[in-house]
Design an enzyme around this catalytic site. Structure first.
Site, short mmCIF file in Angstrom:
data_model
loop_
_atom_site.label_atom_id
_atom_site.label_comp_id
_atom_site.label_asym_id
_atom_site.label_seq_id
_atom_site.Cartn_x
_atom_site.Cartn_y
_atom_site.Cartn_z
N TYR A 76 0.83 -1.21 0.00
CA TYR A 76 0.00 0.00 0.00
C TYR A 76 0.86 1.26 0.00
O TYR A 76 0.39 2.34 0.37
CB TYR A 76 -0.93 0.03 1.21
CG TYR A 76 -2.16 -0.88 1.12
CD1 TYR A 76 -2.04 -2.24 0.94
CD2 TYR A 76 -3.44 -0.34 1.22
CE1 TYR A 76 -3.14 -3.07 0.87
CE2 TYR A 76 -4.57 -1.16 1.15
CZ TYR A 76 -4.41 -2.53 0.97
OH TYR A 76 -5.52 -3.32 0.92
N LYS A 86 5.97 -14.51 2.32
CA LYS A 86 5.91 -15.12 0.99
C LYS A 86 7.32 -15.05 0.40
O LYS A 86 7.53 -14.71 -0.75
CB LYS A 86 4.88 -14.39 0.11
CG LYS A 86 4.55 -15.08 -1.20
CD LYS A 86 3.85 -16.42 -1.04
CE LYS A 86 3.94 -17.21 -2.33
NZ LYS A 86 3.37 -18.58 -2.20
N ASP A 146 -0.08 -18.46 1.52
CA ASP A 146 -1.04 -19.38 0.89
C ASP A 146 -1.36 -20.54 1.84
O ASP A 146 -2.52 -20.89 2.06
CB ASP A 146 -0.53 -19.87 -0.48
CG ASP A 146 0.92 -20.34 -0.46
OD1 ASP A 146 1.62 -20.10 0.56
OD2 ASP A 146 1.37 -20.94 -1.44
N ASP A 153 -4.62 -7.76 4.90
CA ASP A 153 -5.92 -7.30 4.39
C ASP A 153 -6.75 -8.53 3.98
O ASP A 153 -7.92 -8.67 4.36
CB ASP A 153 -5.71 -6.37 3.19
CG ASP A 153 -7.02 -6.00 2.53
OD1 ASP A 153 -7.98 -5.69 3.26
OD2 ASP A 153 -7.09 -6.03 1.28
N ASP A 155 -10.14 -10.61 6.15
CA ASP A 155 -11.49 -10.91 5.65
C ASP A 155 -11.81 -12.39 5.86
O ASP A 155 -12.92 -12.74 6.26
CB ASP A 155 -11.62 -10.58 4.16
CG ASP A 155 -12.19 -9.18 3.92
OD1 ASP A 155 -11.98 -8.30 4.78
OD2 ASP A 155 -12.85 -8.98 2.88
C1 IPM Z 1 -9.72 -2.97 4.94
C2 IPM Z 1 -10.38 -2.62 3.64
C3 IPM Z 1 -9.62 -1.55 2.91
C4 IPM Z 1 -8.21 -2.01 2.61
C5 IPM Z 1 -10.37 -1.15 1.66
C6 IPM Z 1 -11.69 -0.48 1.99
C7 IPM Z 1 -9.57 -0.30 0.73
O1 IPM Z 1 -10.53 -3.75 2.86
O2 IPM Z 1 -9.61 -2.09 5.80
O3 IPM Z 1 -9.36 -4.12 5.12
O4 IPM Z 1 -7.94 -2.70 1.64
O5 IPM Z 1 -7.33 -1.68 3.37
MG MG Z 2 -9.87 -5.49 3.76
#
Ligand code: IPM
Ligand code: MG
Length: 358
Positions: free
Chosen positions: A138, A189, A222, A246, A250
């Protein structure tokens, strides 16, 4: 009496709905506790602001929130505006200059919530993911040339620095050390990415020597997805790069039952700048305005905010109230398979805060 100045940035979509709920809960906690108060300043930054002003927040926006004790954030993302503009124009425009380099994402299966993993319940899944939040994938470095032509080229360059990796490793080892299992998994990785990720691994080993009481291991990202799914009980604290974490967070949120409950703290551990607290879920325009967004992700983020402010008792009280509410399926929002709405869940949490014996 201590008054905490909180900058409130609801952002877009359901951000407003869940942040309103969070502010209500925080007010109820302050009233219940009686030893501290909040002063909330609201900022209307986000997609609608962009439509009017051509930017997500004012140019001097950060100056308006720099001296607040914390920031409560909803979500950034608008169907009419490209996602990279909403992200870089607001969330990253706060996280990066405020050096909120440690993104902390706890994951637990709360009472009453069912994990999609067969036979897995509360005690088997209790993780904290530490996401490097200032550089890596990022970093925003790269470019595009010859746009639209067949020879178009584009790069997104991941930048890792010794200083950046060292500080996030130290943060993660320290956090792992403070948890009962003292167990850290470093996600990498370095088999395929042979420069920065190799440095990442080396720095992990170096920092590990400062924490001899922490057991740690290394896991390729992975393979990590499999371990999280098949052996969740072997994990406790996890540290990963910006993009790896990130993605893994999720997965973690889904395995814990819903993205609607997952919280985040964007911490500037040195406290030179305010830290920012937000639910992980996005702006969810599909359910916006219906009043059915799950406020639990924001409540849990508010718990993390209270911990950061040093209000441990209030943090514990709010977490207890949240767990009481999730334990009752009649108080589940649609993301958890229920029919309750934001109002009902918020009222129940506030009722629990007010009723509980201290
Ligand atoms: C997170 C989100 C953000 C990210 C998005 C909204 C850009 O997915 O906070 O995990 O990728 O950082
Ligand atoms: Mg995210």
């Amino acid at each position: 009496m201590k008054t905490y100045k909180i900058a409130v940035i609801p952002g877009d979509g359901i951000g407003t709905e869940v942040v309103d709920a969070g502010v209500e809960a925080l007010k109820a906690l302050a009233a219940r506790d009686g030893t501290f108060a909040f002063h909330f300043d609201h900022f209307d930054w986000g997609g609608e602001y962009y439509k009017k002003h051509g930017r997500m927040m004012p140019e001097n926006g950060r100056d308006a929130i720099r001296h607040h004790d914390a920031i409560l954030f909803g979500s950034a993302g608008h169907p009419d505006i490209p996602d990279h503009i909403t992200l870089w124009g607001l969330r990253l425009a706060i996280c990066q200059p405020f050096d909120q380099y440690a993104n902390v994402r706890p994951t637990r299966i709360l009472p009453g919530v069912v994990s999609p993993l067969r036979g897995v319940s509360g005690p088997e899944l209790d993780w904290v993911i530490v996401r490097e939040n200032s550089e890596g994938e990022y970093a925003g470095v790269g470019g595009r040339v010859h746009q639209g032509l067949p020879e178009e080229a584009a790069t997104d360059v991941s930048i890792m620095t010794r200083a950046g990796v060292t500080r996030i490793m130290r943060f993660a080892f320290r956090l792992a050390q403070g948890r009962p299992r003292k167990l850290l998994t470093v996600v990498t990785k370095s088999n395929a990415q042979r420069h920065a990720m190799v440095m990442w691994d080396e720095i992990a080993s170096e920092v590990a020597r400062e924490f001899p009481d922490v057991t740690w291991d290394k896991m390729l990202v992975d393979a990590m997805t499999m371990r999280m799914t098949l052996k969740p009980q072997t994990l406790d604290t996890i540290v990963a790069s910006n993009l790896h974490a990130d993605i893994l967070s999720d997965l973690a949120a889904a395995l814990a039952g819903s993205l609607g409950i997952a919280p985040t703290a964007n911490l500037n551990p040195e406290r030179v700048f305010p830290s920012m607290f937000e639910p992980i879920h996005g702006s969810a325009f599909d359910i916006m305005g219906k009043g059915v967004a799950n406020p639990v992700g924001t409540f849990w983020s508010a718990v993390m905010m209270l911990e950061h402010l040093g209000e441990k008792a209030a943090a514990a009280r709010l977490m207890k109230a949240v767990e009481r509410v999730t334990a009752d399926p009649a108080l589940h929002t649609p993301d958890l398979g229920g029919t309750a709405n934001t109002r009902k869940v918020t009222d129940a949490v506030i009722g629990s805060i007010a009723a509980e014996n201290a």
